[in-house]
Design a protein around this motif. Structure first.
Motif, short mmCIF file in Angstrom:
data_model
loop_
_atom_site.label_atom_id
_atom_site.label_comp_id
_atom_site.label_asym_id
_atom_site.label_seq_id
_atom_site.Cartn_x
_atom_site.Cartn_y
_atom_site.Cartn_z
N LYS A 527 1.98 7.31 -2.92
CA LYS A 527 0.60 6.35 -3.29
C LYS A 527 0.53 5.66 -4.56
O LYS A 527 -0.24 4.72 -4.81
CB LYS A 527 -0.06 7.66 -3.10
CG LYS A 527 -2.17 7.68 -3.84
CD LYS A 527 -2.84 9.11 -2.91
CE LYS A 527 -4.17 8.25 -3.93
NZ LYS A 527 -5.28 9.72 -3.89
N LEU A 528 1.11 6.28 -6.12
CA LEU A 528 1.10 5.96 -7.01
C LEU A 528 1.41 4.93 -7.31
O LEU A 528 1.33 3.55 -8.05
CB LEU A 528 1.29 7.16 -8.07
CG LEU A 528 1.28 8.01 -8.58
CD1 LEU A 528 2.15 9.27 -9.19
CD2 LEU A 528 -0.06 8.12 -9.00
N MET A 529 3.23 4.42 -6.79
CA MET A 529 3.50 3.09 -6.52
C MET A 529 2.44 1.75 -5.73
O MET A 529 2.70 1.18 -6.34
CB MET A 529 4.55 3.34 -5.81
CG MET A 529 6.18 4.26 -6.50
SD MET A 529 7.64 4.24 -6.19
CE MET A 529 8.37 5.20 -7.45
N VAL A 530 1.76 2.32 -4.55
CA VAL A 530 1.22 1.25 -4.53
C VAL A 530 -0.24 1.06 -5.09
O VAL A 530 -0.22 -0.31 -5.04
CB VAL A 530 0.51 2.17 -2.66
CG1 VAL A 530 -0.89 0.93 -2.20
CG2 VAL A 530 1.76 2.02 -1.91
N ASP A 531 -0.42 1.78 -5.42
CA ASP A 531 -1.37 1.81 -6.59
C ASP A 531 -1.32 0.53 -7.46
O ASP A 531 -1.43 0.09 -8.60
CB ASP A 531 -2.24 3.06 -7.54
CG ASP A 531 -3.77 3.00 -7.87
OD1 ASP A 531 -4.41 2.67 -6.99
OD2 ASP A 531 -3.89 2.76 -9.04
N ALA A 532 0.14 0.99 -7.99
CA ALA A 532 0.94 0.21 -8.90
C ALA A 532 1.23 -1.95 -8.53
O ALA A 532 1.53 -2.57 -9.04
CB ALA A 532 1.84 0.16 -9.34
N GLY A 533 0.92 -1.33 -6.98
CA GLY A 533 0.95 -2.43 -6.53
C GLY A 533 2.88 -2.95 -6.28
O GLY A 533 2.74 -4.55 -5.75
N LEU A 534 3.20 -2.25 -5.84
CA LEU A 534 4.56 -2.50 -5.79
C LEU A 534 4.31 -2.10 -3.39
O LEU A 534 3.58 -1.33 -3.10
CB LEU A 534 5.22 -1.01 -6.22
CG LEU A 534 5.87 -1.03 -7.21
CD1 LEU A 534 6.76 0.29 -7.87
CD2 LEU A 534 5.97 -2.54 -7.91
N ILE A 535 6.00 -2.45 -3.40
CA ILE A 535 6.41 -2.54 -1.29
C ILE A 535 7.14 -1.34 -1.89
O ILE A 535 7.98 -1.60 -2.25
CB ILE A 535 6.40 -3.68 -0.96
CG1 ILE A 535 5.59 -5.10 -1.22
CG2 ILE A 535 7.04 -3.52 0.14
CD1 ILE A 535 6.17 -5.85 -0.73
N VAL A 536 6.00 -0.13 -1.25
CA VAL A 536 7.48 0.80 -1.32
C VAL A 536 8.12 1.14 -0.24
O VAL A 536 7.16 1.09 1.43
CB VAL A 536 6.18 2.15 -1.74
CG1 VAL A 536 7.63 4.00 -2.02
CG2 VAL A 536 5.56 1.74 -3.28
N ILE A 537 9.53 1.43 -0.36
CA ILE A 537 10.12 2.00 1.03
C ILE A 537 10.70 3.08 0.94
O ILE A 537 10.99 3.65 0.08
CB ILE A 537 11.42 1.09 1.08
CG1 ILE A 537 10.62 -0.43 0.99
CG2 ILE A 537 11.76 0.94 2.46
CD1 ILE A 537 11.94 -1.38 0.58
N THR A 538 10.36 3.91 1.78
CA THR A 538 10.06 5.53 1.72
C THR A 538 11.72 5.46 2.68
O THR A 538 11.22 5.10 3.76
CB THR A 538 9.94 6.55 1.84
OG1 THR A 538 8.73 7.02 3.65
CG2 THR A 538 8.78 5.95 0.41
N SER A 539 12.53 6.57 3.24
CA SER A 539 13.67 7.38 3.98
C SER A 539 13.93 8.05 4.20
O SER A 539 14.50 8.62 3.31
CB SER A 539 14.60 6.14 3.65
OG SER A 539 15.70 6.29 4.81
N PHE A 540 13.43 8.66 4.98
CA PHE A 540 13.08 10.31 5.12
C PHE A 540 13.03 11.38 6.63
O PHE A 540 12.40 10.23 7.22
CB PHE A 540 11.99 11.25 4.35
CG PHE A 540 12.12 11.18 2.81
CD1 PHE A 540 12.09 12.03 2.19
CD2 PHE A 540 11.44 10.15 2.52
CE1 PHE A 540 12.62 11.74 0.43
CE2 PHE A 540 11.15 9.93 1.34
CZ PHE A 540 11.88 10.68 0.12
N ILE A 541 13.86 11.28 7.32
CA ILE A 541 13.93 12.40 8.18
C ILE A 541 11.91 12.29 8.59
O ILE A 541 12.13 12.08 9.52
CB ILE A 541 14.26 13.69 8.65
CG1 ILE A 541 16.41 13.18 8.28
CG2 ILE A 541 13.81 14.08 9.83
CD1 ILE A 541 17.02 14.63 8.70
#
Length: 633
Positions: A527-541
């Motif tokens: 959420k913080l990274m999206v607020d920073a304007g980034l395209i965030v990629i998460t890889s979790f089961i």
């Protein structure tokens, strides 16, 4: 004939008038299984002459079919209405029955004694003025006796009758009665029960139910019915509390009328009184108190009314109208006592819906401070709550709500928790107080916002949430997607499950509770990274739908893109590059997703890629096409 008819009509009118003026007592029967709760209520109904001839005939017939007392009437069958209850000789559902005597009207809730139906007992107790706790004289005070007594004390029921039942089966022994009184009082003092009355009875034979038993000359107290008819209940208590009207709906039948409808939870109100609407804090005064029967000069707790105000202010369902001199508190973080009522355990960090008064908000249990052992009242460290367990927890809401501590006002201090996916009620809770941080921590306004940060990067920020079994190919595809985005000049960051566990989440294991907390932390960082304007990629089961829903709920619409990496278990296991499946199959690795811990398949993922066919590069290109086609880059 006309004269006789007039006399009969007059008698009926007088009877109905006298009946209306009788006070109503609501009480429950509770305790352990087979302590005789249903039999006791059946006996009260029979002795108070509240049975019609056809009802009596039916229960006599059922007694021969289902009963266990020979040719005698099985009074429990008057209350146990479900076929399963009659077959098993137990109470499952809460059964409400009405009866009346010359002195009082009664509504009694027969609540189940089995531990697995404790949730039903809480339902019956929530509106009761008094509780009759049943104890089998042969068995004494049991765990379920203590659990129900503790719940009664939590809910705030002031008057307790301990009916020591089946005295006929212990030869009416005074020593047995005294031992149970001693054991129960020791526990009652621990939980703060003060108004406790003990009555030795035999519900089956009628001893000390309506009339004093000749078999217990050593007992000099009241009969059960005598106590029920005379116990003093403070019926004015809620009227003496500060005024609270939880708004149920905004009444707007036409352009000339706008009122706010609900049932008064406590206090009283008159036209001209100054009011405050919470959580907004806006103030006005009462213009009219409107009811179906006309305007009122005053309204009190328990009445359903519509208030009109002197000023046009914004009020919605869930708001609470208070008087200005004694307003409700407003907060979004609390300490609460929670009674868990679902087969699936409560896990801190998992999101639920919370219904308090007429308000529905999203909530999370942030910490379980301790669990309560109902036998010893010991405070036990706990990371989850299982069915029927009671814990003291910190909870956090997604927005502030008006409330009162439960001890002061059950309507504005009691709540239920609802599962977001199934809409099942999973817990009941009592708000104790607002945490200080709720009043001391506020969102700081910043001038450079998410839109500005995204604009300077010439992209729309979002989270690509990769989910799937271990070995499905999530990390491989996620890494390729970031490389392709980076090559095109996009601003990205990849949060990989293994990498996160080396730092931020290094303290977490792989139990269900730890998996929930793992995803909660990652969602907050995303959420913080999206607020920073980034395209965030998460890889979790991220195996649980609840946690993926929680992560989605933290972001605005369109910012959460679920990517389900679909691979059959046998294919993922055949890859097993880390040897994890092999360890899980041999028992060396516990709580492994797909083997001894479940994976809940996404039902509405924005993107589905099947890695059992097609190369990782092709799957990455498919994801990039989605991003470009929807304006993210």
């Amino acid at each position: 004939m006309s004269h006789v008819s007039d006399l009969i009509s007059t008698d009926i009118a007088q009877y109905l008038s006298a009946h209306e003026k009788k006070h109503l007592l609501r009480f429950i029967t509770c305790g352990s299984v087979d302590d005789g709760k249903s039999t006791l209520i059946g006996r009260l109904l029979f002795e108070s002459k509240m049975l019609f001839e056809d009802q009596l005939a039916a229960v006599e017939a059922d007694s021969k079919k289902w009963g266990t007392q020979g040719d005698a009437i099985d009074f429990a069958l008057l209350v146990d209405g479900l076929a399963a209850e009659r077959e098993q000789g137990i109470t499952i559902d809460v059964a409400y029955r009405f009866f009346s005597t010359d002195k009082r009207k009664f509504i009694v809730a027969d609540t189940p004694g089995h531990e697995q139906y404790t949730r039903n007992m809480i339902t019956g107790a929530s509106t009761a003025d008094m509780a009759v706790v049943m104890v089998d004289a042969r068995k004494g005070v049991l765990t379920q006796t203590r659990r129900h007594s503790y719940l009664v004390s939590l809910i705030g029921i002031q008057h307790i009758v301990v009916a020591i039942n089946k005295m006929d089966l212990v030869d009416y022994a005074e020593s047995t009665y005294n031992k149970i009184v001693e054991d129960y009082m020791a526990f009652a003092k621990q939980i703060g029960l003060k108004n406790v009355t003990f009555i030795p009875v035999s519900a089956f034979k009628g001893d000390n139910i309506i009339s004093r038993s000749p078999n217990m000359g050593w007992y000099h107290g009241s009969t059960l019915m005598g106590f029920l008819e005379t116990v003093e209940i403070n019926e004015m208590r809620m009227q003496q509390q500060p005024f609270r009207l939880p708004v149920q709906w905004v009444n707007r039948p036409n352009l000339d009328f706008r009122g706010f409808t609900g049932t008064i939870a406590s206090g009283l109100i008159k036209p001209g009184d100054k009011i405050r609407v919470q959580p907004s804090g806006k103030e006005s005064s009462v213009a009219r108190i409107v009811t179906q029967g006309g305007d009122l000069p005053m309204a009190v707790a328990g009445q359903s009314i519509t208030l009109t105000l002197a000023d046009e202010i914004d009020i919605s369902r869930g708001d609470v109208i208070s008087t200005t001199e004694a307003s409700a508190e407003v907060a979004d973080q609390f300490e609460a006592t929670l009674i868990w009522m679902h087969d699936e355990p409560l896990l801190p960090g998992r999101p639920y819906l919370m219904k308090i008064a007429n308000n529905m908000v999203s909530t999370t249990v942030t910490a379980i401070k301790h669990q309560v052992n109902v036998n010893t009242l010991e405070h036990i460290a706990a990371r989850k709550l299982d069915l029927n367990e009671i814990g003291v927890c910190n909870i956090s809401l997604d927005k502030p709500v008006p409330f009162d501590p439960y001890e002061e006002n059950p309507d504005t201090g009691g709540f239920i928790l609802i599962d977001r996916l199934t809409n099942n009620t999973v817990g009941a809770g009592l708000l104790r107080f607002a945490l200080r941080r709720s009043h001391n921590i506020h969102m700081q306004h910043v001038d450079v916002n998410k839109a500005a940060r995204s604009a300077i990067k010439q992209q729309k920020s979002c989270v690509l949430w990769f989910t799937g079994l271990s070995g499905a190919g999530k990390s491989t595809i996620a890494n390729l997607v970031e490389k392709k985005l980076h090559a095109e000049g996009r601003h990205t960051y990849l949060l990989d499950g293994d990498n996160i566990r080396h730092g931020l989440n290094k303290d977490l294991g792989f139990t269900d509770a730890d998996r929930v907390e793992n995803i909660r932390r990652v969602a907050e960082v995303s959420k913080l990274m999206v607020d920073a304007g980034l395209i965030v990629i998460t890889s979790f089961i991220s195996p649980f739908e609840s946690e993926r829903t929680m992560a989605r709920g933290m972001l605005e619409d369109g910012e959460f893109i679920e990517v389900y990496v679909s691979t059959p278990l046998q294919v993922a296991e055949s890859r097993d590059t880390k040897g994890l499946y092999k360890k899980a199959r041999s028992g060396e690795l516990k709580n492994f997703t797909g083997i001894d811990s479940p994976y809940e398949v996404p039902e509405n993922a924005e993107i589905v890629v099947d890695t059992s066919g097609g190369s990782p590069a092709e799957q990455a290109d498919k994801i990039l096409e989605y991003l470009k086609g929807n304006g993210y880059c």
